[in-house]
Design an enzyme around this catalytic site. Structure first.
Site, PDB file in Angstrom:
ATOM      1  N   THR A 172     -22.697  -1.559 -13.044  1.00 28.49           N
ATOM      2  CA  THR A 172     -21.660  -0.578 -12.689  1.00 28.49           C
ATOM      3  C   THR A 172     -20.304  -1.251 -12.452  1.00 28.49           C
ATOM      4  O   THR A 172     -19.277  -0.784 -12.956  1.00 28.49           O
ATOM      5  CB  THR A 172     -22.083   0.221 -11.437  1.00 28.49           C
ATOM      6  OG1 THR A 172     -23.365   0.780 -11.682  1.00 28.49           O
ATOM      7  CG2 THR A 172     -21.094   1.305 -11.100  1.00 28.49           C
ATOM      8  N   ASP A 213     -21.019  -2.685  -6.053  1.00 25.22           N
ATOM      9  CA  ASP A 213     -22.157  -1.980  -6.658  1.00 25.22           C
ATOM     10  C   ASP A 213     -23.015  -2.955  -7.456  1.00 25.22           C
ATOM     11  O   ASP A 213     -22.783  -4.162  -7.433  1.00 25.22           O
ATOM     12  CB  ASP A 213     -21.615  -0.838  -7.549  1.00 25.22           C
ATOM     13  CG  ASP A 213     -22.548   0.366  -7.560  1.00 25.22           C
ATOM     14  OD1 ASP A 213     -23.776   0.158  -7.635  1.00 25.22           O
ATOM     15  OD2 ASP A 213     -22.045   1.508  -7.505  1.00 25.22           O
ATOM     16  N   LYS A 226     -12.345  -4.305  -3.888  1.00 29.03           N
ATOM     17  CA  LYS A 226     -13.574  -4.412  -3.077  1.00 29.03           C
ATOM     18  C   LYS A 226     -14.778  -3.851  -3.817  1.00 29.03           C
ATOM     19  O   LYS A 226     -15.404  -2.878  -3.401  1.00 29.03           O
ATOM     20  CB  LYS A 226     -13.413  -3.722  -1.725  1.00 29.03           C
ATOM     21  CG  LYS A 226     -12.301  -4.303  -0.886  1.00 29.03           C
ATOM     22  CD  LYS A 226     -12.262  -3.722   0.503  1.00 29.03           C
ATOM     23  CE  LYS A 226     -11.135  -4.273   1.326  1.00 29.03           C
ATOM     24  NZ  LYS A 226      -9.806  -3.873   0.873  1.00 29.03           N
ATOM     25  N   ARG A 241       1.803  -3.324   6.340  1.00 28.38           N
ATOM     26  CA  ARG A 241       2.769  -2.486   7.048  1.00 28.38           C
ATOM     27  C   ARG A 241       3.783  -3.245   7.891  1.00 28.38           C
ATOM     28  O   ARG A 241       4.889  -2.754   8.124  1.00 28.38           O
ATOM     29  CB  ARG A 241       2.003  -1.453   7.896  1.00 28.38           C
ATOM     30  CG  ARG A 241       1.391  -0.354   7.052  1.00 28.38           C
ATOM     31  CD  ARG A 241       0.352   0.430   7.820  1.00 28.38           C
ATOM     32  NE  ARG A 241      -0.875  -0.339   7.999  1.00 28.38           N
ATOM     33  CZ  ARG A 241      -1.930   0.088   8.695  1.00 28.38           C
ATOM     34  NH1 ARG A 241      -1.893   1.266   9.284  1.00 28.38           N
ATOM     35  NH2 ARG A 241      -3.014  -0.659   8.799  1.00 28.38           N
ATOM     36  N   GLN A 277      -7.939  -1.004  12.438  1.00 30.02           N
ATOM     37  CA  GLN A 277      -7.382  -2.289  11.980  1.00 30.02           C
ATOM     38  C   GLN A 277      -7.049  -3.155  13.198  1.00 30.02           C
ATOM     39  O   GLN A 277      -6.547  -2.662  14.204  1.00 30.02           O
ATOM     40  CB  GLN A 277      -6.117  -2.050  11.139  1.00 30.02           C
ATOM     41  CG  GLN A 277      -5.366  -3.293  10.712  1.00 30.02           C
ATOM     42  CD  GLN A 277      -6.099  -4.142   9.668  1.00 30.02           C
ATOM     43  OE1 GLN A 277      -7.258  -4.515   9.872  1.00 30.02           O
ATOM     44  NE2 GLN A 277      -5.446  -4.444   8.573  1.00 30.02           N
ATOM     45  N   ASP A 323       0.838  -1.205   0.000  1.00 28.09           N
ATOM     46  CA  ASP A 323       0.000   0.000   0.000  1.00 28.09           C
ATOM     47  C   ASP A 323       0.872   1.255   0.000  1.00 28.09           C
ATOM     48  O   ASP A 323       0.884   2.044   0.958  1.00 28.09           O
ATOM     49  CB  ASP A 323      -0.939  -0.025   1.221  1.00 28.09           C
ATOM     50  CG  ASP A 323      -1.816  -1.250   1.210  1.00 28.09           C
ATOM     51  OD1 ASP A 323      -2.066  -1.792   0.117  1.00 28.09           O
ATOM     52  OD2 ASP A 323      -2.254  -1.697   2.287  1.00 28.09           O
ATOM     53  N   TYR A 365      -5.080  -6.809  14.421  1.00 29.14           N
ATOM     54  CA  TYR A 365      -4.083  -7.777  13.954  1.00 29.14           C
ATOM     55  C   TYR A 365      -4.134  -9.084  14.739  1.00 29.14           C
ATOM     56  O   TYR A 365      -4.386  -9.107  15.942  1.00 29.14           O
ATOM     57  CB  TYR A 365      -2.666  -7.190  14.089  1.00 29.14           C
ATOM     58  CG  TYR A 365      -2.400  -6.072  13.108  1.00 29.14           C
ATOM     59  CD1 TYR A 365      -2.182  -6.342  11.765  1.00 29.14           C
ATOM     60  CD2 TYR A 365      -2.393  -4.744  13.529  1.00 29.14           C
ATOM     61  CE1 TYR A 365      -1.944  -5.321  10.853  1.00 29.14           C
ATOM     62  CE2 TYR A 365      -2.166  -3.711  12.636  1.00 29.14           C
ATOM     63  CZ  TYR A 365      -1.939  -4.015  11.289  1.00 29.14           C
ATOM     64  OH  TYR A 365      -1.715  -2.997  10.397  1.00 29.14           O
TER      65      TYR A 365
HETATM   66  P1  5BU Z   1      -1.790  -3.832   6.922  1.00 28.85           P
HETATM   67  O1  5BU Z   1      -0.805  -2.780   6.671  1.00 28.85           O
HETATM   68  O2  5BU Z   1      -1.187  -5.234   7.076  1.00 28.85           O
HETATM   69  O3  5BU Z   1      -2.755  -3.490   8.031  1.00 28.85           O
HETATM   70  O4  5BU Z   1      -2.638  -3.888   5.555  1.00 28.85           O
HETATM   71  C1  5BU Z   1      -3.694  -4.750   5.350  1.00 28.85           C
HETATM   72  C2  5BU Z   1      -4.176  -4.695   3.930  1.00 28.85           C
HETATM   73  O5  5BU Z   1      -5.215  -5.641   3.763  1.00 28.85           O
HETATM   74  C3  5BU Z   1      -4.727  -3.373   3.494  1.00 28.85           C
HETATM   75  O6  5BU Z   1      -4.432  -3.197   2.131  1.00 28.85           O
HETATM   76  C4  5BU Z   1      -6.222  -3.508   3.643  1.00 28.85           C
HETATM   77  O7  5BU Z   1      -6.910  -2.744   2.682  1.00 28.85           O
HETATM   78  C5  5BU Z   1      -6.416  -4.975   3.389  1.00 28.85           C
HETATM   79  N1  5BU Z   1      -7.542  -5.573   4.141  1.00 28.85           N
HETATM   80  C6  5BU Z   1      -7.580  -5.627   5.493  1.00 28.85           C
HETATM   81  O8  5BU Z   1      -6.668  -5.178   6.187  1.00 28.85           O
HETATM   82  N2  5BU Z   1      -8.654  -6.153   6.118  1.00 28.85           N
HETATM   83  C7  5BU Z   1      -9.699  -6.651   5.439  1.00 28.85           C
HETATM   84  O9  5BU Z   1     -10.649  -7.156   6.041  1.00 28.85           O
HETATM   85  C8  5BU Z   1      -9.631  -6.602   4.033  1.00 28.85           C
HETATM   86  C9  5BU Z   1      -8.555  -6.069   3.416  1.00 28.85           C
HETATM   87 BR1  5BU Z   1     -11.004  -7.261   3.070  1.00 28.85          BR
END
Ligand code: 5BU
Length: 459
Positions: free
Chosen positions: A293, A289, A286, A429, A409, A231, A411
């Site tokens: 579309t 729609d 992701k 990351r 997020q 990313d 982990y």
């Molecule tokens: P990270 O840097 O490891 O937190 O990135 C996780 C990637 O996985 C990031 O590109 C999110 O858009 C993608 N992702 C996620 O984290 N969780 C999800 O449920 C989904 C995608 Br679907």
């Protein structure tokens, strides 16, 4: 009530049927059990409750529970006869108020019996037990009215529960044969069928599509089940990190729309890298729609994702039309459906996730698997168990240490993700922001591969 009479009564009311029935998995079964109509025969319902009580009267349970909906009325009667409090787990996840799934009052440390109507794989009983145990209750015993499995008792006892049943399939076929309600031939066919469909041999055909096979082959040849989520918002840095990490990954996950200096040359370079370093490409777009579309978004615009991404991610919220729109005219691409996201407070509840698996099963030619996440191992394992045969579980939100970021997020560790059944881990990351992304990618790959390869060879 004598068991023989009980079996004949169940047959009378149509709860036990013999003939040819097509199961959800597509298998043709020579029998079909459905105990839902028990509640329309109160005398039978009450007799079943007394029979259960008779079998468990020497054990000491503090609580009685039934798996909704079918087993709940009979569990209620059992609780009443024994004068014990009733508990149950709500079927639909609660969207408001306390997030407590357990209905009924209890004290941690109490011992609970869980009753269900039928058992085949034991999944819903185990799932119920895990929830009670998490809340501090003790669960050692399950009781089912009919055990229609082949050898589930041993399997259940291996994972630490005693399974009691009122009647077993063999007894049912024996009684019905003696009473001329089925033929010898039917009895043999039933026996053969249960051997074929045991819990070890999950019903359902293998749903691997062409691209799933390719990905699986690459996992083996590269000895890696690591997907890097790169990313990064500018091409220079993007390719700098890719250069260092590419040999360790089986697939690269992109968000092409975050590249600030995007030009069509980006795709040309990306494809060159993919060939040189032998990885697949996964655009995490992701789509969400209507069919008409998403088709334009997939084929057109400036990114023309369909031209270069082997896989994309798709939300099932809009319904099946989304897959028809995306893949109606193509058979050389595939997708992963979002079954349970990693972000805190996401609205994908158990029903949503289950329906997503059902959609993926139906469209298996263009669905290779699911994105699933849980912060607890047991929950992730349960998700994995529900995934149709041949399809994959990809787990994002993976790092060396569990935890969260500042915007939701969550982990799970590499070890917990792979031990719970992840086919691939997705890491962003944890690798890209490491002091040395190359060393980090190697470390993620090796840790995941060690557990994954041991797991896969032991199956
Ligand atoms: P990270 O840097 O490891 O937190 O990135 C996780 C990637 O996985 C990031 O590109 C999110 O858009 C993608 N992702 C996620 O984290 N969780 C999800 O449920 C989904 C995608 Br679907």
């Amino acid at each position: 009530m004598k068991k023989e009479y009980f079996i004949l009564r169940l047959h009378d009311i149509g709860a036990i049927k013999f003939g040819e029935f097509t199961l959800k998995s597509g298998h043709k079964s020579p029998f079909y059990f459905d105990l839902r109509d028990m509640i329309s025969h109160p005398e039978l319902l009450s007799k079943i409750a007394y029979m259960i009580v008779d079998e468990i009267k020497d054990s000491d349970f503090d609580y009685i529970s039934g798996v909704p909906y079918t087993a709940l009325p009979v569990a209620t009667l059992v609780a009443d006869i024994l004068d014990k409090p009733l508990l149950f787990i709500r079927k639909e996840e609660k969207a408001y108020g306390t997030k407590n799934d357990i209905v009924g009052k209890f004290e941690p440390g109490g011992k609970c019996l869980i009753i269900d109507d039928l058992i085949t794989t034991g999944e819903s009983l185990i799932e119920t037990a895990e929830k009670f145990k998490k809340a501090g209750l003790i669960v050692d015993d399950f009781f089912v009215i009919i055990d229609r499995s082949n050898n589930i008792k041993k399997h259940i006892s291996n994972i630490g529960y005693n399974l009691h049943s009122l009647i077993e399939l063999d007894k049912i076929t024996e009684v019905l044969k003696e009473n001329n309600r089925i033929t010898v031939d039917q009895k043999i066919r039933i026996k053969e069928f249960t051997k074929k469909i045991s819990y070890e041999n999950k019903p359902g055909k293998n749903l691997e599509n062409h691209l799933t096979k390719l990905l699986k082959a690459k996992i083996q040849s590269k000895k890696s089940n690591l997907i890097l989520s790169l990313d990064i918002d500018n091409q220079k840095e993007f390719f700098r990190i890719l250069q260092k990490t590419a040999k360790h990954i089986v697939m690269l996950k992109t968000h092409v729309d975050i590249i600030n200096d995007f030009t069509p040359e980006f795709i040309v370079r990306l494809k060159e890298f993919a060939i040189k370093y032998d990885f697949m490409i996964f655009e995490d777009r992701k789509f969400a729609d209507i069919g008409n579309t998403v088709k334009k978004q997939y084929y057109g615009g400036i990114f023309k994702i369909k031209n270069w991404a082997h896989f994309i991610t798709v939300h099932t919220t809009p319904g099946e039309g989304i897959l028809q729109g995306l893949f109606g005219e193509t058979n050389n691409r595939s997708s992963f459906l979002l079954a349970k996201m990693s972000s805190a407070g996401n609205l994908m509840n158990e029903t949503y996730t289950r329906k997503t698996f059902e959609t993926g099963e139906k469209y298996a030619d263009v669905v290779s698997g699911y994105i699933c996440h849980a912060t607890e191992k047991e929950k992730l394992k349960m998700l994995k168990n529900k995934i149709p045969k041949g399809q994959l579980m990809l787990v994002p939100g993976v790092k060396i240490h569990s935890g969260t970021d500042s915007v939701g997020q969550q982990y799970i560790t590499i070890k917990d993700a792979v031990e719970s059944g992840a086919d691939c881990i997705i890491a962003g990351r944890g690798i890209t922001e490491a002091e040395n992304p190359e060393i980090a990618a190697k470390m993620y790959k090796e840790q995941a591969w060690k557990i994954y390869s041991a797991r896969e060879t032991s199956i």
